[in-house]
Design an enzyme around this catalytic site. Structure first.
Site, PDB file in Angstrom:
ATOM      1  CD  GLU A 166      25.114 -39.354  11.221  1.00  0.00           C
ATOM      2  OE1 GLU A 166      25.616 -40.195  10.471  1.00  0.00           O
ATOM      3  OE2 GLU A 166      24.940 -38.158  10.895  1.00  0.00           O
ATOM      4  CD  GLU A 255      23.208 -42.320   8.009  1.00  0.00           C
ATOM      5  OE1 GLU A 255      22.255 -42.211   8.793  1.00  0.00           O
ATOM      6  OE2 GLU A 255      23.845 -41.338   7.576  1.00  0.00           O
TER       7      GLU A 255
END
Length: 339
Positions: A166, A255
């Site tokens: 991320e 995710e």
């Protein structure tokens, strides 16, 4: 009836029973990789070796440190496949925190490769996740890691490389530059397997990536993350993903959680259902966050759950019960359709 005919009929019956048992066993052991083979990206879609959309659904292990580390073993992988019916496992290798890859590369490699190899043995796909928020300052280490992984698993159809978990609030230009460096390193060894690229703002600005995608390499996909109950992760975020999909960007949800972006907060089942149905509508593969027994909303296990699987329903959190039910339902339907 003569005695010889009687025995022939009995023997024939036994043979038929044995053949039926063998057929049943084979059906029981058909795995996702055997069904779909090597994955590829074509025309903005992730396809299998039969040129059909490949939708995978599974679980993300937690950080490979702290409380999640104890679940990094073959027994857990086996149980997730057997009981949760997963066909995708995300291996979230910690990078920056203490005991992560930067401090203990040998230990982390040993830990995650054991789990990756267990997933290969079970015939499920595995995301090798460089679980880092600041990969742009750890380029050298990321290249070294993926050089080893791509050399070890080159040509293994189960493997998908996720090169930056991320990115935080950072320009797409910088994320893209990092991706090009790491992709080039992987492609020295592995010419084919899918590589997943992150996008700014914790994999939410996927629409920005869609307007300036990576070129010059094949089989590149892009990760999209959301937390289903988070008030900031609703129609506006879904619209950004829709825009990216409409622009032809190949997307995988590496995710997502039922709670809020901090891993905690409320669990709104109606909102989770909406996001799940959205992923099904677009045939998006996903890994749900996360397998740990931490006391938080998105954890799938209650504190004290066994480190080796075999969890009764009484050791699953509300999130664990919900995700398990959905995975069983969706993946069993897909398995029947694939036959």
């Amino acid at each position: 009836m003569t005695t010889s005919k009687h025995y022939i009929i009995k023997i024939s019956g036994v043979i038929l029973l044995l053949l039926s048992a063998i057929t049943f066993c084979k059906a029981q052991h058909v795995n996702a990789v055997a069904s779909h083979g090597a994955l590829k990206v074509e025309d903005g879609k992730i396809l299998d070796s039969h040129n059909k959309p490949a939708q995978l659904r599974g679980i993300s292990l937690s950080w490979s440190i702290w409380g999640g580390r104890k679940y990094y073993n073959a027994e857990v992988v086996q149980w997730l496949k057997k009981d949760f019916k997963i066909n995708l496992l995300r291996v979230s290798m910690a990078v920056e925190p203490d005991n992560g890859y930067l401090k203990d590369p040998i230990g982390q490699e040993k830990l995650i490769t054991a789990v990756i190899d267990a997933a290969l043995k079970e015939g499920i796909y595995v995301l090798i996740d460089w679980h880092d928020h600041h990969a742009n300052v750890n380029v050298k280490e990321a290249k070294s890691f993926f050089k080893k992984m791509s050399a070890k698993y080159s040509g293994v159809p189960n493997v998908i490389y996720e090169i930056w978990n991320e990115p935080e609030r950072i320009a797409w230009k910088e994320v893209k530059a990092y991706a090009l460096d790491v992709i080039a390193e992987i492609r020295k060894n592995d010419k084919e397997n899918i590589i997943v690229v992150g996008s700014p703002s914790w994999d939410q600005d996927i629409d920005i990536a869609a307007k300036d995608p990576i070129k010059g390499f094949k089989n590149i996909a892009y990760s999209f993350h959301f937390y289903a109950s988070d008030p900031n992760h609703q129609e506006k975020l879904m619209k950004k993903a829709d825009e990216a999909l409409n622009l032809g960007l190949p997307v995988i949800v590496t995710e997502w959680g039922v709670g809020e972006s901090n891993g905690n907060g409320i669990f709104d089942q109606q909102k989770s259902d909406k996001w799940l149905n959205w992923m099904e509508q677009h045939k998006l593969s996903f890994a749900n966050w996360n397998l740990t027994d931490k006391k938080e909303t998105t954890a799938l296990l209650l504190p004290g759950a066994s480190a080796y699987g075999q969890w009764p329903s009484t050791m699953l959190t509300p999130a664990g019960i919900y995700i398990r039910q959905w995975l069983i339902k969706l993946n069993e339907i897909q398995t029947k359709n694939d036959k």
